[in-house]
Design a protein around this motif. Structure first.
Motif, short mmCIF file in Angstrom:
data_model
loop_
_atom_site.label_atom_id
_atom_site.label_comp_id
_atom_site.label_asym_id
_atom_site.label_seq_id
_atom_site.Cartn_x
_atom_site.Cartn_y
_atom_site.Cartn_z
N GLY A 136 -0.65 -7.70 7.78
CA GLY A 136 -0.65 -6.83 6.62
C GLY A 136 -1.64 -7.33 5.59
N SER A 137 -1.95 -6.49 4.64
CA SER A 137 -2.90 -6.91 3.60
C SER A 137 -2.14 -7.33 2.35
CB SER A 137 -3.88 -5.79 3.29
OG SER A 137 -3.20 -4.66 2.81
N GLU A 138 -2.68 -8.36 1.71
CA GLU A 138 -2.13 -8.82 0.43
C GLU A 138 -3.30 -9.24 -0.45
OE1 GLU A 138 0.39 -12.25 0.62
OE2 GLU A 138 -0.94 -13.30 1.99
N LEU A 139 -3.03 -9.31 -1.74
CA LEU A 139 -4.08 -9.70 -2.66
C LEU A 139 -4.25 -11.22 -2.68
CD1 LEU A 139 -3.51 -7.36 -5.73
CD2 LEU A 139 -5.26 -7.19 -3.96
N GLY A 144 -8.69 -11.78 -5.98
CA GLY A 144 -8.20 -10.44 -6.30
C GLY A 144 -8.53 -9.42 -5.21
N GLN A 145 -9.09 -9.89 -4.10
CA GLN A 145 -9.45 -9.02 -2.98
C GLN A 145 -8.29 -8.91 -2.00
OE1 GLN A 145 -12.49 -7.40 -2.58
NE2 GLN A 145 -12.85 -8.10 -4.67
N HIS A 161 3.66 4.65 -3.64
CA HIS A 161 2.52 5.27 -2.96
C HIS A 161 1.21 4.92 -3.65
CE1 HIS A 161 4.59 7.57 0.08
NE2 HIS A 161 5.46 8.00 -0.83
N ASP A 162 1.27 4.06 -4.65
CA ASP A 162 0.09 3.65 -5.40
C ASP A 162 -0.83 2.84 -4.48
OD1 ASP A 162 -1.82 2.56 -7.09
OD2 ASP A 162 -0.37 1.66 -8.47
N PRO A 163 -2.06 3.32 -4.20
CA PRO A 163 -2.96 2.61 -3.28
C PRO A 163 -3.40 1.24 -3.80
CG PRO A 163 -4.07 4.52 -4.25
CD PRO A 163 -2.65 4.54 -4.73
N SER A 164 -3.28 0.98 -5.09
CA SER A 164 -3.68 -0.33 -5.60
C SER A 164 -2.61 -1.39 -5.35
CB SER A 164 -4.00 -0.24 -7.10
OG SER A 164 -2.82 0.05 -7.83
N GLN A 165 -1.40 -0.97 -5.02
CA GLN A 165 -0.34 -1.93 -4.71
C GLN A 165 -0.54 -2.38 -3.27
OE1 GLN A 165 3.63 -0.42 -4.23
NE2 GLN A 165 4.57 -2.36 -4.79
N PRO A 166 -0.59 -3.71 -3.01
CA PRO A 166 -0.81 -4.19 -1.63
C PRO A 166 0.36 -3.87 -0.73
CG PRO A 166 -0.41 -6.02 -3.12
CD PRO A 166 -0.46 -4.79 -3.95
#
Length: 166
Positions: A136-139, A144-145, A161-166
């Motif tokens: 999975g992706s995490e910040l 901050g990437q 559903h916020d796309p900025s939330q990892p």
């Protein structure tokens, strides 16, 4: 998103708790991950009343056909479905009782549902919009990437559903 070299599964469904958004559904995905069928699994629950799954137009055709049909037996449903789309008819496969299996008992004995997340907050299925098993992706806190992280022993959930939330 996953890298193309992963054997990954990305699936979508509505958030109906009786059918999809429940522990048996989650445990099934954990089980097929642990069996090595996929290296990464993500399931996304569509936003209620704001999303449209491709099969919904098919279901609308079937509902329309049912209004002009008498349905009393499973065979009647087969006829309704077969006749619902005249341009591209649906293929109906007739099932027998022994074709249906219940995963609930098997999986409930195998896995335990955690009541709280790693921060101690209660986990409520109805609030989950996405879960992820495997990769999975995490910040990255330094850059901050978004970075891919392997998490074979944890299920990651997303409640927005916020796309900025990892």
């Amino acid at each position: 998103m996953f890298c193309s070299f992963f054997r990954s599964l990305i699936s979508y469904s509505d958030g109906c708790s009786e059918q999809n958004n429940n522990r048996t559904f989650l445990f099934y995905y954990i089980d097929i991950f642990k069996r090595g069928m996929f290296e990464a699994i993500a399931h996304k629950f569509m936003a209620r009343e704001h999303s449209y799954l491709e099969n919904e137009s098919d279901l609308a055709l079937i509902e329309k056909r049912k209004k002009s049909s008498m349905v009393l037996l499973p065979e009647d449903w087969a006829k309704v479905i077969e006749g619902a789309n005249l341009r591209n008819p649906f293929k109906v496969t007739k099932m027998r009782q022994e074709d249906f299996k219940s995963w609930k008992t098997h999986l409930d004995h195998k896995y335990c549902l955690q009541k709280k997340d790693t921060n101690g907050n209660p986990v409520r299925f109805q609030q989950i919009h996405r879960f992820n098993v495997g990769w999975g992706s995490e910040l990255d806190p330094k850059t901050g990437q978004s970075v891919l992280t392997y998490h074979p022993e944890h299920v990651w959930i997303k409640t927005s559903h916020d796309p900025s939330q990892p």
